[in-house]
Design a protein around this motif. Structure first.
Motif, PDB file in Angstrom:
ATOM      1  N   THR A 147       0.838  -1.198   0.000  1.00  0.00           N
ATOM      2  CA  THR A 147       0.000   0.000   0.000  1.00  0.00           C
ATOM      3  C   THR A 147       0.872   1.247   0.000  1.00  0.00           C
ATOM      4  O   THR A 147       2.098   1.172   0.155  1.00  0.00           O
ATOM      5  CB  THR A 147      -0.913   0.020   1.227  1.00  0.00           C
ATOM      6  N   ALA A 148       0.223   2.398  -0.161  1.00  0.00           N
ATOM      7  CA  ALA A 148       0.957   3.664  -0.134  1.00  0.00           C
ATOM      8  C   ALA A 148       1.646   3.850   1.210  1.00  0.00           C
ATOM      9  O   ALA A 148       2.769   4.360   1.286  1.00  0.00           O
ATOM     10  CB  ALA A 148      -0.005   4.822  -0.417  1.00  0.00           C
ATOM     11  N   GLU A 149       0.976   3.424   2.289  1.00  0.00           N
ATOM     12  CA  GLU A 149       1.573   3.543   3.627  1.00  0.00           C
ATOM     13  C   GLU A 149       2.823   2.673   3.749  1.00  0.00           C
ATOM     14  O   GLU A 149       3.757   3.002   4.479  1.00  0.00           O
ATOM     15  CB  GLU A 149       0.563   3.130   4.700  1.00  0.00           C
ATOM     16  N   GLU A 150       2.833   1.558   3.021  1.00  0.00           N
ATOM     17  CA  GLU A 150       3.989   0.656   3.041  1.00  0.00           C
ATOM     18  C   GLU A 150       5.044   1.041   2.004  1.00  0.00           C
ATOM     19  O   GLU A 150       6.066   0.375   1.875  1.00  0.00           O
ATOM     20  CB  GLU A 150       3.516  -0.778   2.773  1.00  0.00           C
ATOM     21  N   ASP A 203       0.185  -1.187  -5.737  1.00  0.00           N
ATOM     22  CA  ASP A 203      -0.809  -1.336  -4.680  1.00  0.00           C
ATOM     23  C   ASP A 203      -1.562  -2.661  -4.855  1.00  0.00           C
ATOM     24  O   ASP A 203      -1.858  -3.066  -5.981  1.00  0.00           O
ATOM     25  CB  ASP A 203      -1.805  -0.173  -4.728  1.00  0.00           C
ATOM     26  N   ASP A 226      -4.639  -3.326  -4.486  1.00  0.00           N
ATOM     27  CA  ASP A 226      -5.887  -3.120  -5.218  1.00  0.00           C
ATOM     28  C   ASP A 226      -5.649  -3.065  -6.727  1.00  0.00           C
ATOM     29  O   ASP A 226      -6.528  -3.440  -7.514  1.00  0.00           O
ATOM     30  CB  ASP A 226      -6.577  -1.827  -4.760  1.00  0.00           C
TER      31      ASP A 226
END
Length: 736
Positions: free
Chosen positions: A376-379, A384, A386
């Motif tokens: 994800t963007a946080e990771e 992504d 998705d």
């Protein structure tokens, strides 16, 4: 002025050639960081022919009408007008310079006039198209959304500048030689000749110096720019596309659709019965892609044709095949200094390189190496989750790509690692995998349920369907009917199964089924990324089929499900299963042509046909379903806007049948909306997955009052049966 022009041109040329050459060598090194793949060089003559056909014929680009024609001139001009640079250099030293041998030769001068003019016009057309389709105007609907705009405009303005310089020099050359009337050698540039006519000789000479210098500086300024930007795909594709097309997956020149490639590690297929201890399952780092994968990423020209056709992108989901490839490219080149220094991590995450090897690696490259490929963007992930799980593997991206990028293979390789190593995938798909493992079908129904439709058909029609080896000997069977999980277990799909069986009976075709011996082909498991489960199911089915058809004159199989059809025909040969497989629409069309099935009863109404992706794009079966409908009296066919090669997915492929669609508009709803715009009475298809997806959406539309109550979704076989069956006899009332 002459001296200044010569010095400036030489400096620009030396810098441009040096930087572009260095960048070309760097690209080669980056591509080589990928895994070995020795399947890319077979049949070199055929491969070279494919390159020639795709380039000279522009076979992909010309599907886009004026865009293809304009690009053809730009591409041909880039490759064939190189001698005009040599001519420009010569003119700096002698304004009357002509190329040896061909200089002044009328055919060559006409060629320069023609290609130079239409290259200039071609790039103007492409620029106008880009400006009319800017993302600032069209948003997600623009195929250029997400492309690196400055690079594209830079390349286009460079080509325009060079084209204008070529034609201006032609005009000045005519003025220099005092051409006073129209001559064929100035086919298109004569107006410029006339415009410059009358200028002082010294003025014409100085203008030649200026324009020739501008042409050289623009050309090698472009070389300098791409030399400083090795990941500039919109420019480098001019060179890399030839290699990418030559090394495409299919030796015969076909696109990378149909079968998926076997799972490999270090370039060698993985033996799932006894995998090597250091085997890498799937792709979790960019260097795990094959060298052809990294060449794919490097070649992307960001044209967005894949994006414009992608069902996920068109329904508001984050997946764009173009942006996915671009992200992988930028990541590969940002990480390259680390990889080229010997960096890399083993399966446990330990660094392979020594501190000394990594000492000179830029901090940015070291940081890039720490990014997870899927996250994800946080990771700080490159892709992504998705994005990865939105793909339906419909093949629209692969079909449309003008430089033969193999998007689906790369997506599935990343899925394989996520499923088999990380066990990270949409939770609802886990139920499907468990059912396949335990029951051999995605619904988890009992094996004996596979014969329920046989009992229903006998009760409804009296027709008995034999089981091969049990009710009939293989030698007596013309076709083994592979029913498939949906065809045997899903109520709507069972209608197709029964209709097809009744048609075969009517036509006198000797056929049989496997019954309880049949198991899922593994299509959904493989495209989800569970290669191990696919191998297990596939090996079991190949063994069953080989045993069942051992004594058959021909190992002929007919399937009503395109996914089963594709798997048995194209993927089971990887497992030792070689069969003659056809789709039921192909057999039905053949039976009609032979006169064994005669549609006589009218089926009134307007019908539109939905192309199943795995029947159409993946296997190029477009005509049989349409020809069957043509033979049914009363039907009026009308195509949806997106059909055949550009057909729009139903949303069920790539194991999406078993996953919830939580982002954006449902793909099946988008497709049904397109069908409803024609106000049809019947929506037909030739795939049980499509039948289910389209039926669900149509029923929803009926509930909303947005679709006619009598609108029905049927398989082509059901339509044909309605027309072939004798109309019920209506008894006349007795006369009193």
């Amino acid at each position: 002025m002459q001296l200044a022009a010569i010095v400036l041109s030489l400096i620009t040329t030396v810098i441009g050639i040096a930087l572009a050459t260095r960048a070309g060598m760097y690209i080669y090194k980056v591509v080589k960081t990928g895994q070995p793949d020795d399947t890319r060089t077979g049949q070199p003559v055929q491969r070279a022919k494919t390159v020639g056909v795709e380039f000279l014929g522009h076979t992909r680009m010309n599907r886009w009408g004026v865009v293809g024609v304009a690009h053809w001139f730009v591409a041909v001009g880039f490759l064939t007008l190189g001698l005009t640079i040599v001519n420009a250099f010569g003119q700096l030293f002698d304004v009357n310079f002509e190329l040896p041998v061909i200089g002044g030769w009328l055919p060559y001068e006409l060629f320069v006039e023609f290609i130079g003019t239409f290259t200039t016009l071609g790039i103007l057309v492409l620029m106008v198209i880009r400006l009319l389709s800017l993302p600032s105007r069209a948003g997600r609907k623009s195929r250029f959304a997400g492309s690196i705009a400055w690079q594209a405009f830079f390349v286009e303005y460079v080509i325009l500048g060079i084209g204008l310089c070529i034609m201006t020099l032609r005009g000045l050359e005519g003025a220099l030689t005092h051409v006073g009337s129209y001559e064929a050698r100035y086919l298109f540039s004569y107006p410029l000749v006339a415009a410059f006519h009358g200028l002082a000789h010294s003025t014409v000479v100085n203008l030649i110096y200026i324009v020739a210098t501008a042409k050289i500086c623009i050309s090698f300024g472009w070389a300098t720019t791409i030399g400083l930007n090795p990941s500039m795909g919109v420019a480098w594709h001019r060179f890399l596309a030839f290699f990418n097309i030559f090394f495409k997956r299919e030796e015969d020149g076909d696109v990378a659709l149909g079968a998926l490639r076997p799972m490999t590690s270090g370039g060698a297929p993985i033996d799932f019965e006894d995998p090597a201890e250091d085997a890498v399952f799937g792709v979790s780092q960019v260097e795990h892609f094959s060298w052809k994968g990294i060449l794919d990423f490097s070649t992307c020209t960001e044209c967005g044709r894949c994006q414009s056709q992608c069902p996920a992108w068109n329904t508001g989901k984050p997946l764009s095949p173009k942006l996915l490839i671009m992200s992988l490219r930028e990541h590969a080149y940002a990480k390259a200094p680390y990889l080229l220094a010997g960096g890399g991590k083993d399966a446990e995450g330990n660094e392979k390189a020594s501190a000394e090897q990594l000492a000179g690696v830029p901090a940015a490259a070291l940081a890039e190496a720490e990014r997870p490929l899927i996250g994800t963007a946080e990771e700080n992930g490159v892709i992504d989750p998705d994005v990865l799980w939105s793909c339906t593997t419909c093949g629209a991206c692969v079909e449309q790509c003008p430089v033969d990028i193999e998007h689906i293979d790369h997506i599935v390789d990343m899925r394989r690692y996520q499923v088999m190593i990380e066990s990270s995938f949409p939770t609802e798909a886990g139920t499907m995998l468990k059912n396949l493992e335990n029951k051999g079908n995605p619904w988890g129904m009992a094996t004996k349920a596979r014969l329920d439709w046989v009992k229903e058909l006998k009760k409804e029609t009296g027709i008995e369907v034999p089981v091969i080896g049990q009710d009939i000997e293989p030698a007596e069977v013309e076709y083994l009917y592979w029913v498939g999980c949906a065809g045997a277990l899903e109520d709507r799909a069972k209608k197709t199964t029964k209709a097809f069986a009744e048609l075969l009976h009517t036509a006198g075709v000797r056929f049989a089924i496997l019954g309880k011996e049949e198991s899922c082909t593994g299509d959904s498991a493989r495209r989800l990324g569970n290669e191990f489960l696919f191998q297990m199911l596939g090996a079991q089915n190949v063994e069953t089929l080989n045993a069942a058809l051992e004594d058959a004159p021909k190992k002929r199989i007919v399937a009503t499900c395109p996914h089963c059809f594709n798997t048995i025909a194209n993927e089971y040969p990887q497992l030792g299963g070689h069969f003659e497989v056809i789709h039921h629409t192909q057999l039905l069309q053949h039976l009609i042509d032979e006169g064994k099935l005669v549609p006589v009863n009218p089926v009134e109404g307007l019908i539109t046909y939905h192309d199943p992706c795995y029947l159409g794009r993946h296997n190029k079966v477009y005509s049989p379903p349409r020809e069957i409908m043509d033979k049914v009296p009363g039907l009026r066919q009308q195509e949806m806007h997106r059909h055949k090669e550009r057909g729009f997915c139903c949303g069920a492929g790539g194991a999406r049948m078993w996953m919830e669609e939580r982002i954006g508009k449902r793909i099946n709803t988008e497709r049904v909306d397109e069908a409803l715009s024609l106000n049809p009475d019947i929506v037909s298809t030739a795939c049980p997955f499509c039948l289910v997806m389209l039926s669900d959406s149509v029923n929803g539309k009926k509930n909303e009052g947005a679709a006619k109550e009598h609108l029905k979704v049927v398989d082509v076989a059901q339509l044909l049966l309605d027309s072939v069956k004798a109309a019920p006899v209506v008894e006349e009332p007795a006369q009193v």
